[in-house]
Design a protein around this motif. Structure first.
Motif, PDB file in Angstrom:
ATOM      1  N   GLU B 787       0.837  -1.205   0.000  1.00  0.00           N
ATOM      2  CA  GLU B 787       0.000   0.000   0.000  1.00  0.00           C
ATOM      3  C   GLU B 787       0.873   1.258   0.000  1.00  0.00           C
ATOM      4  O   GLU B 787       0.564   2.248  -0.658  1.00  0.00           O
ATOM      5  CB  GLU B 787      -0.923   0.015   1.229  1.00  0.00           C
ATOM      6  CG  GLU B 787      -2.075  -0.965   1.175  1.00  0.00           C
ATOM      7  CD  GLU B 787      -3.143  -0.588   0.153  1.00  0.00           C
ATOM      8  OE1 GLU B 787      -3.200   0.580  -0.274  1.00  0.00           O
ATOM      9  OE2 GLU B 787      -3.908  -1.488  -0.241  1.00  0.00           O
ATOM     10  N   GLN B 788       1.941   1.184   0.769  1.00  0.00           N
ATOM     11  CA  GLN B 788       2.851   2.349   0.825  1.00  0.00           C
ATOM     12  C   GLN B 788       3.424   2.654  -0.550  1.00  0.00           C
ATOM     13  O   GLN B 788       3.553   3.804  -0.947  1.00  0.00           O
ATOM     14  CB  GLN B 788       3.989   2.064   1.795  1.00  0.00           C
ATOM     15  CG  GLN B 788       3.695   2.460   3.215  1.00  0.00           C
ATOM     16  CD  GLN B 788       4.905   2.240   4.087  1.00  0.00           C
ATOM     17  OE1 GLN B 788       5.506   1.171   4.053  1.00  0.00           O
ATOM     18  NE2 GLN B 788       5.270   3.242   4.859  1.00  0.00           N
ATOM     19  N   LYS B 790       2.052   1.919  -3.382  1.00  0.00           N
ATOM     20  CA  LYS B 790       0.976   2.500  -4.189  1.00  0.00           C
ATOM     21  C   LYS B 790       0.745   3.954  -3.793  1.00  0.00           C
ATOM     22  O   LYS B 790       0.456   4.803  -4.624  1.00  0.00           O
ATOM     23  CB  LYS B 790      -0.319   1.710  -3.980  1.00  0.00           C
ATOM     24  CG  LYS B 790      -0.375   0.423  -4.777  1.00  0.00           C
ATOM     25  CD  LYS B 790      -1.810  -0.076  -4.863  1.00  0.00           C
ATOM     26  CE  LYS B 790      -2.045  -1.207  -3.899  1.00  0.00           C
ATOM     27  NZ  LYS B 790      -3.447  -1.583  -3.766  1.00  0.00           N
ATOM     28  N   GLU B 791       0.874   4.227  -2.502  1.00  0.00           N
ATOM     29  CA  GLU B 791       0.621   5.590  -2.024  1.00  0.00           C
ATOM     30  C   GLU B 791       1.597   6.572  -2.655  1.00  0.00           C
ATOM     31  O   GLU B 791       1.241   7.701  -3.006  1.00  0.00           O
ATOM     32  CB  GLU B 791       0.730   5.638  -0.503  1.00  0.00           C
ATOM     33  CG  GLU B 791       0.284   6.944   0.094  1.00  0.00           C
ATOM     34  CD  GLU B 791       0.489   7.006   1.606  1.00  0.00           C
ATOM     35  OE1 GLU B 791       1.419   6.330   2.086  1.00  0.00           O
ATOM     36  OE2 GLU B 791      -0.249   7.726   2.272  1.00  0.00           O
ATOM     37  N   SER B 796      -2.953   4.418  -3.850  1.00  0.00           N
ATOM     38  CA  SER B 796      -3.560   3.639  -2.769  1.00  0.00           C
ATOM     39  C   SER B 796      -4.860   4.294  -2.344  1.00  0.00           C
ATOM     40  O   SER B 796      -4.863   5.321  -1.664  1.00  0.00           O
ATOM     41  CB  SER B 796      -2.605   3.555  -1.583  1.00  0.00           C
ATOM     42  OG  SER B 796      -3.306   3.065  -0.468  1.00  0.00           O
ATOM     43  N   SER B 797      -5.960   3.714  -2.760  1.00  0.00           N
ATOM     44  CA  SER B 797      -7.236   4.330  -2.380  1.00  0.00           C
ATOM     45  C   SER B 797      -7.427   4.234  -0.867  1.00  0.00           C
ATOM     46  O   SER B 797      -8.020   5.113  -0.265  1.00  0.00           O
ATOM     47  CB  SER B 797      -8.377   3.620  -3.099  1.00  0.00           C
ATOM     48  OG  SER B 797      -8.374   2.254  -2.774  1.00  0.00           O
ATOM     49  N   HIS B1068     -13.080  -0.532  -0.510  1.00  0.00           N
ATOM     50  CA  HIS B1068     -12.955   0.095  -1.823  1.00  0.00           C
ATOM     51  C   HIS B1068     -14.332   0.321  -2.428  1.00  0.00           C
ATOM     52  O   HIS B1068     -15.232  -0.435  -2.179  1.00  0.00           O
ATOM     53  CB  HIS B1068     -12.139  -0.796  -2.763  1.00  0.00           C
ATOM     54  CG  HIS B1068     -10.774  -1.068  -2.201  1.00  0.00           C
ATOM     55  ND1 HIS B1068      -9.849  -0.077  -2.003  1.00  0.00           N
ATOM     56  CD2 HIS B1068     -10.212  -2.188  -1.738  1.00  0.00           C
ATOM     57  CE1 HIS B1068      -8.759  -0.611  -1.478  1.00  0.00           C
ATOM     58  NE2 HIS B1068      -8.966  -1.889  -1.304  1.00  0.00           N
TER      59      HIS B1068
END
Lengths: 481, 1068
Positions: B787-788, B790-791, B796-797, B1068
């Protein structure tokens, strides 16, 4: 304003609306008909109803006493559901009150003649409904003895209300509404009080009615001032029709709770209020006109017109529901989606939700049919259903939004206690008591206005199609008393 | 015959103190006993009565009864000492307290007179306010180190006293187990001190007596009989004992009465552990773990993060290894029958029946092999491993082997000795001993199980006992039913009962006191001097904080009466003992003062066992083991998280504390797994008839996902029927009524059948799921790293939602903060959900208890709640995540703008202040709070406080009235107190000097508080931590409380193939 055209044609014409006042009346017979129920001894039915109303009022006294003595904890409100019956009933009663102002003020300004026979009735209803409504915000506070802190008064501490809070707006909205409604009602009543004074047979009645008539003599000057004053009050009242329920809806709309946080609330609440207000007028006027023998002045045409209003506002309300659900889906906001599609439609209070849909969305549509619009039993039942539906609507808005909001850990159900019920039934009792007293002591129909209308209609009948504006101006001097 | 007491400031020193006694730190002036003539008890009493008969100062009760006593001329009616009425009793009692008080006083006037009998014949130094001691400044709190003993072990406490009243408990930072933390029991400790339902009357059968009369009886009638054949007919039944001074008293009693015998009993006994370790180490030993060094931990039904006695230290060390900032995460495997707090922290949790734990342990041991192979083989023969567990067992064994000496195996006290022996053998085989675990000689040397009570029971039954002294807490209630203690002590059922004199001391008139001949109201531990050891042997000095409120008698003083010596106070007993132990030539006084002020005696920790363990010596134990009957349901008894075994059942804070797992208050229930409940046709709230071992019991049923199938879990400690314990009375059911001596913890062969009734529970949380909302974030390390990544690419939604940029998501204007910016951070990776913080908050902030009915209406008042969610395979094998939520002090608070009267306002330091005086109670703020942390006083919950209960109130915090909203204030009173000090010293507030109540007590240091204006403050670091996020961030409320994402460290071998791990919270 189709009906302003003329009433020259006989009632035989099927395209012609039915008359607003039975044509065989003159001033004297109207006087007798309309004031008769004040002087007549109330019948058994009245006493029975009054007894019932007093019993219910007793429940109110009990509920309020218990609440004041022990605290709001005697109600069913709890941690997520800080508001419940208190605010449901508050909004419900305020909504019912709306018909009065709408009929009195807006229809007056729009010069809708059919308002004349029912405005007194509706205004009284407004007044009493607002009285009932006003009880709830006061009682629902934890420390009602400090409720006056919501008013901007010169406190020695220099503390003021918090003007960002919709509750403070409510205080102004409701108190203004109550004041103006009371004034409007009373001012409209003055000529009739004078008529009662003049037709009274006993000394005490004469003195009492005389006091309240404020020395009305029916002089041209009186009429002149009176008409201006009444029109001004109507003007002042007009924005209130919209403002009061708009502000009540702000209590919810300005918050961030899913199910409350919606921009459609003001118009949708106003429509809902008119919807329920007219329904309540029907509920009350149908039996009242029968037992007070007012069929000649409150004709089927009045009822039909009111049903049309119910249909129209009912459709607006349905549109409101539709938009709420659409926006919840369209926003993609999962809290909103949960509230509308899971919690309300399928949740623990789904029964109330579907009852609301049945009463508010389906029921008014029967008024598309003239048969239903004009059938007394059907409209009476429908009007009661609408009132139930509107109560359910407030329940759904308030309770389901609070029971399940953002954090599932805090979700909890609400159920009312006997105190909740007794206060609710008690306000019905208060309302009924006041209403029955009103029917007994005050003319339920504005006598002077009906007579004026009668004259006007006859005048119009003689002179062919006249603009009502000139007619209205002309009647100012016809102090027909 | 002294006519009057000495004068101070020219005024007569009054009998009844107008203020409360301060703890006496030193008695140098009074070191020599002033009562050499103490043998002359009657004379003493007469002297005393004469000295105190000052008619002018008395209310009617005193003079009236004094004259009657004199008229009767019976010495036992003579009162002897100062505080004539219990503290607080001189104030007009009100409400419930008054009724209770009257009940206690009884209908007879004689009883009323007897309450005047004080138990304290010797004056200790009292300090009137006319001569203020130097340490006391009215309005400023003082802190005293003290301790709390239960289950034999003493934990170190730091107690805050205000004007002589103890008002708050904290952990002693110097104490090796507490490390500054305290659990829920310790936090609620003070409530029992001020409990108005405590026993006040010392009585013989139904007659009130004075302590002096009792002492005489011990010297005379009972005493003479007792001394026959060296006390051969005297028995003592005590709590497990680690206290050096009590140990000393015992040995002296044994010297005087060599044939008397002491037996110890407690419901949660460490006997199995002692027995298991004895076989391996040759002597009974206690493992002391160092979880800071353990990379892989295997818990065999051990709830080591919560079950006593070392949990606080364990939790601290364990939690430090769950924070990625402090190094690699450890990995916890738990095999257990019910969801425990430890199970909730597990990376991999195996639901097993209690009796299957042995099989799991044996299978793991045989796979680990080495030294433990032989023992494992023998154990495996006793218990067949369930095939479904093979994969888990393989993975755990491989992980343990890989970790080698950086692992730890922990066995729970509910498991039989074999499991403990296996755990010890595993630790030996893995090389953990000396690394992650050290075995020390048990602090409790004696056996304490119910089985050990059998000989005593037999003796009493056969009439071989004359005198039974019970200082153990309530054995009639808490002993398993088949021991038959109740019948044994009932004269109607035991023909030999009339030969027996039962002397019982307790804080309350309870189930056991109903069968006592002599009942002696006990002094609370904070009312007398004592000491005790913690698990590692460290000695804590237990210091009193107040004079006995209800004239209780302390256990050391009571035991000392059996020595036939002149009366000594507990203070003298303790000091004399330690003076005797002090090394010659050292300055005892200085050392003593240090011990008392610090709270512990230094260098008293026990050294680890030195000898070589012999793993195979445990073979005999394994061979002798008979597994319990299988079949039907397995009944499991567990100590309750809130009331333990019932000792804390009268503490309303604990009764109202939501159970950490079930979130139930004011009740216990038979807990079942969803599958088992479905199989039995039971719904939550149904009442079922439990039949086991020929006994039946009606139990209400509740379902907890994660409970092993075919298991019914019965928490102990409820169904109390004590005479005056009205809080505890008839709450829940008493599981001891189906518990047996031979199977104190679990056994097969139980049956549950639906009964007709249903039961209404009061829960504080009903909804298990998060409904796919990103609330309590909990993911694997790998998922978090992904996630990090993606962030960083703004992809990262999830993280965008919980901490992304809102871009004007709120129309409210920004506030300016020029000074402090108070903030909190709560690390979900550290939080175990033990709920100590909830009780600490309740104690600190005078939060009322509302009772079961109000809780069931969802009106509980705790400002801090712990949300518990089940995730993953919700019904069958869920994971659990805890999330403490209190007011998050939004910078753009939805509550503030809706309040019509400005009762909740924003401070210039970012606090969301609640102005109780101004609140009219519209509850709009509560409605508009998305966190639902506001609590409303629906009724006048604080109305019925008795005078003694009022003494517990924190004077810095307003006691709220009916109709007022309240909520967490970030302990604003603590901020203001340190602010005053900082202002006086013209400096900013230091981070270290300011802690909120919840933060201070948190065993795992999951809660951090401070100012964001200090870039070096821990709270600022936590707010900037990679795991930090804000609850309901997307609403734009800008909370000042950050939560830190909980990370799990699963074993790749056990992760299911689908990548759905941690996704249910993804939202999500």
């Amino acid at each position: 304003m189709a009906e302003t055209a003329a009433h020259t044609a006989a009632a035989l014409d099927p395209l012609e609306p039915r008359p607003l006042v039975a044509p065989h009346h003159d001033d004297k017979s109207l006087n007798e008909t309309l004031l008769d129920h004040v002087w007549a001894k109330p019948g058994k039915g009245w006493f029975m109803l009054f007894g019932l109303a007093l019993a219910a009022l007793g429940l109110l006294v009990l509920g309020v006493t218990v609440t004041l003595a022990r605290g709001v904890g005697m109600w069913g409100n709890n941690q997520p559901n800080g508001w419940a019956f208190d605010i449901i009933n508050f909004v419900w009663w305020v909504g019912i009150g709306h018909a009065g102002t709408l009929i009195s003020a807006i229809l007056l300004l729009f010069q809708q003649k059919w308002r004349t026979s029912i405005n007194r009735f509706a205004e009284a209803m407004t007044l009493f409904a607002v009285c009932c409504a006003g009880l709830f915000p006061l009682l629902h506070t934890g420390r009602p003895w400090f409720a006056f802190w919501l008013f901007p008064y010169p406190s020695t501490l220099g503390a003021w209300p918090q003007f960002r809070s919709p509750l403070v707006w409510d205080v102004f909205a409701i108190s203004t509404y109550l004041t103006v409604s009371a004034l409007f009602w009373y001012v409209g009543l003055i000529p009739d009080l004078a008529a009662l004074r003049d037709s009274s047979k006993g000394k005490i009645q004469r003195i009492v009615y005389g006091l309240f008539a404020l020395g009305w003599r029916g002089s041209g000057r009186h009429w002149h001032n009176y008409k201006i004053g009444y029109l001004l009050l109507a003007g002042i009242s007009t924005p209130l029709v919209v403002s009061v329920h708009t502000i009540v809806s702000f209590d919810f709309a300005t918050s961030l709770i899913p199910g409350w946080h919606a921009t459609i609330f003001p118009p949708y609440f106003v429509a809902g209020a008119v919807f329920s207000g007219f329904a309540m007028v029907i509920t009350l006027i149908v039996p009242a006109r029968k037992y007070l023998k007012l069929r000649d002045v409150i004709t089927d045409r009045h009822l039909e017109n009111m049903n049309k209003v119910i249909l129209a506002t009912g459709l607006i309300v349905s549109y409101g529901y539709m938009m709420e659900h659409f926006i919840a889906w369209y926003s993609g906001n999962e809290y909103e989606i949960w509230t509308f599609y899971v919690n309300r439609a399928r949740g623990p209070y789904a029964g109330v939700y579907w009852l609301m849909i049945a009463c508010n969305v389906i029921t008014p549509n029967i008024f598309w049919f003239k048969k239903c619009r004009t059938s007394i039993p059907i409209m009476w039942v429908a009007s009661i259903l609408v009132n139930i539906g509107m109560w359910c609507e407030r329940f759904i808005i308030i309770v389901t939004s609070l029971t399940q909001d953002f954090l599932p850990s805090s979700w909890d159900l609400y159920s009312p206690t006997w105190v909740d019920w007794s206060i609710y039934v008690g306000t019905l009792g208060l309302f009924s008591t006041l209403f029955l007293l009103f029917l007994k002591f005050v003319p339920a129909v504005a006598v002077s206005e009906v007579k004026e209308l009668q004259l006007e209609l006859k005048h119009a009948a003689h002179h062919g199609s006249h603009g009502t504006d000139t007619a209205a101006a002309g009647t100012l001097t016809h102090g027909a008393h | 015959m002294p006519s009057l007491k000495p004068k101070l400031d020219g005024a007569t020193m009054k009998d009844t103190p107008t203020s409360f006694a301060l703890p006496v730190v030193s008695d140098k002036a009074e070191a020599t006993p002033a009562h050499d003539h103490a043998h002359d008890v009657v004379g003493d009493a007469l002297d005393h009565a004469a000295a105190h008969s000052d008619a002018s100062e008395s209310g009617y009760g005193r003079t009236y009864w004094r004259s009657l006593e004199e008229k009767l001329g019976k010495p036992e009616y003579l009162e002897e000492s100062r505080p004539e009425f219990p503290e607080g009793a001189d104030l007009p009692p009100t409400g419930v307290a008054r009724r209770e008080f009257m009940q206690l006083l009884g209908a007879s006037l004689a009883l009323a007179g007897a309450t005047a009998c004080s138990t304290r014949p010797v004056d200790e130094r009292m300090v009137p306010y006319t001569r203020t001691p130097p340490e006391l400044v009215p309005g400023n709190p003082l802190h005293y180190a003290s301790g709390m003993t239960f289950g034999g072990h003493t934990s170190g406490l730091l107690i805050t006293a205000r004007e002589g009243r103890p008002i708050k408990v904290e952990g002693n930072p110097q104490h090796p187990v507490n490390l500054g933390a305290a659990g829920p029991f310790e936090q609620a400790f003070l409530l029992s001190l001020y409990d108005p339902q405590r026993a006040r009357v010392l009585r013989y059968r139904k007659e009130p007596r004075s302590l002096r009369t009792f002492g005489e009886e011990l010297l005379g009638g009972i005493g003479r009989a007792a001394q026959e054949n060296g006390g051969g007919r005297v028995r003592f039944l005590t709590e497990p004992n680690t206290s050096p001074v009590l140990d000393h008293l015992r040995s002296r009693i044994q010297q005087r009465l060599p044939n008397a015998r002491f037996t110890s009993y407690t419901s949660v006994t460490q006997d199995a552990a002692s027995e298991g370790t004895r076989t391996v180490f040759g002597q009974s030993a206690t493992p002391v773990y160092d979880f800071s060094k353990a990379d892989v931990i295997l818990s065999l039904d051990a709830d080591f993060l919560e079950s006593r006695p070392a949990n606080l230290a364990y939790a601290r060390a364990f939690a430090n290894r769950r924070d990625p900032a402090e190094g690699n995460l450890n990995r916890l495997y738990v095999a257990e029958p019910r969801f425990t707090i430890t199970g909730g922290m597990a990376d991999h949790r195996l639901r097993v029946k209690s009796q299957e734990v042995l099989a799991v342990a044996a299978a793991i041991a045989s796979r680990v092999g080495g030294a433990v192979a032989g023992l494992a083989g023998a154990a495996a023969a006793k218990a067949q491993l369930n095939e479904a567990h093979t994969k888990w067992v393989d993975a755990v064994a491989a992980d343990l082997r890989a970790a080698g000496a950086r692992s730890a195996v922990v066995a729970g006290e509910r498991q039989p000795a074999v499991v403990h022996a296996l755990a010890a053998a595993l630790n030996v085989a893995l090389g953990n001993v000396g690394q992650t675990v050290r075995y020390v000689p048990s602090a409790i040397a004696e056996t304490t199980s119910a089985a050990a009570l059998r000989p005593l029971v037999d003796e009493i039954k056969s009439g071989a006992v004359d005198t039974l002294v019970i200082t153990a807490w309530n054995p009639v209630y808490r002993a398993p039913v088949d021991l038959g203690l109740r019948d044994l002590l009932d004269p109607a059922k035991n023909p030999n009962r009339n030969k027996l004199t039962v002397i019982y001391t307790s804080l309350f008139e309870d189930e056991t006191s109903a069968y006592a001949d002599w009942f002696i109201p006990a002094a609370h531990e904070l009312e007398y001097w004592s000491d005790g050891r913690s698990i590692d042997g460290t000695v804590t000095v237990v210091q009193p904080l107040i004079q006995p409120l209800f004239n209780g008698v302390s256990t050391p003083e009571l035991l000392a009466l059996f020595l036939g010596e002149p009366y000594r106070t507990s203070y003298q007993i303790l000091r004399d003992f330690w003076r005797g132990r002090a090394a010659a030539g050292t300055d005892f006084e200085t050392a003593w003062e240090t011990w008392v002020s610090v709270g512990i005696v230094p260098d008293t920790a026990t050294a680890a066992l030195a000898g070589t363990p012999n793993v195979d010596a445990a073979r005999a134990l394994v061979d002798a083991y008979t597994p319990p009957a299988a079949g039907e349901l397995e009944v499991n008894f567990v100590a309750d998280y809130k009331v333990y075994d019932g000792q804390f059942a009268n503490l309303s804070w604990l009764q109202e504390l939501p159970d950490p797992i079930s979130k139930m208050t004011w009740d216990n229930a038979a807990y079942l797994s969803p599958a088992t409940a479905a199989r039995l046709g039971l719904q939550p709230g149904d009442v079922a008839t439990l039949s086991y071992g020929g006994r039946t019991l009606e139990v209400p049923v509740w379902i907890i996902p994660g409970t092993a199938d075919d298991v019914v879990v019965l928490p102990l400690g409820y169904g109390r029927m004590g005479l005056h314990e009205t809080v505890a009375k008839e709450v829940g059911f008493n599981a001891n009524l189906v518990r047996s001596v031979n199977a104190p913890w679990f056994d097969g062969g139980a049956k549950l059948e639906k009964a007709r009734r249903t039961h209404k529970f009061a829960l504080t949380q009903h909804h298990w799921r998060m409904e796919n909302r990103p609330l309590a974030l909990d993911m694997t390390v790998a998922a978090f790293r992904a996630e990090q990544e993606k962030e960083k690419r703004k992809g990262s939604s999830l993280l965008a939602r919980v901490r992304g940029d809102l871009e004007g998501g709120n129309l409210m204007p920004d506030f300016k903060y020029e000074d402090y910016k108070w903030a909190m951070a709560i690390d979900l990776a550290r939080c175990t959900g033990c709920a100590a913080c909830v009780v600490a908050c309740q104690s600190e902030n005078n939060i009322p208890v509302v009772g079961k009915e109000q809780v069931s209406r969802s009106r509980e008042m705790q400002w801090l709640r712990i949300d518990r969610y089940f995730t993953g395979d919700e019904l069958n094998n869920p994971e659990m995540v805890m999330q403490p939520v209190a007011c998050v002090h939004c910078e753009k608070a939805p509550c503030e703008y809706v309040c019509p009267v400005n009762a909740t306002v924003h401070s210039d330091e970012g606090l969301n202040d609640m102005v109780y005086n101004r609140c009219v109670g519209t509850r709009y703020c509560g409605n508009n709070c998305p966190y639902k942390v506001r609590r409303f006083n629906y009724l006048h919950y604080t109305a019925d406080k008795t005078p003694t209960q009022k003494m517990l109130m924190n004077p810095d915090v307003t006691v709220r009235n009916r109709g007022v909203m309240e909520k967490c204030t970030y302990c604003v009173q603590r901020i203001e107190r340190v602010r005053i000090k900082a202002r006086v010293e013209k400096r900013p507030i230091f981070e270290k000097e300011l802690q909120t109540a919840c933060q201070q007590t948190c065993p795992t240091q999951a809660i951090v508080f401070g100012t964001l204006s200090d870039p070096n403050a821990q709270v600022t670091k936590d707010h900037n931590d990679e795991r930090a996020y804000k609850l309901l961030h997307e609403l734009g409320t800008k909370p000042r409380t950050a939560h830190l994402i909980r990370l799990r460290n699963p074993n790749p071998a056990l992760v299911p193939a689908k990548p759905a791990e941690g996704q249910p919270e993804g939202g999500h």
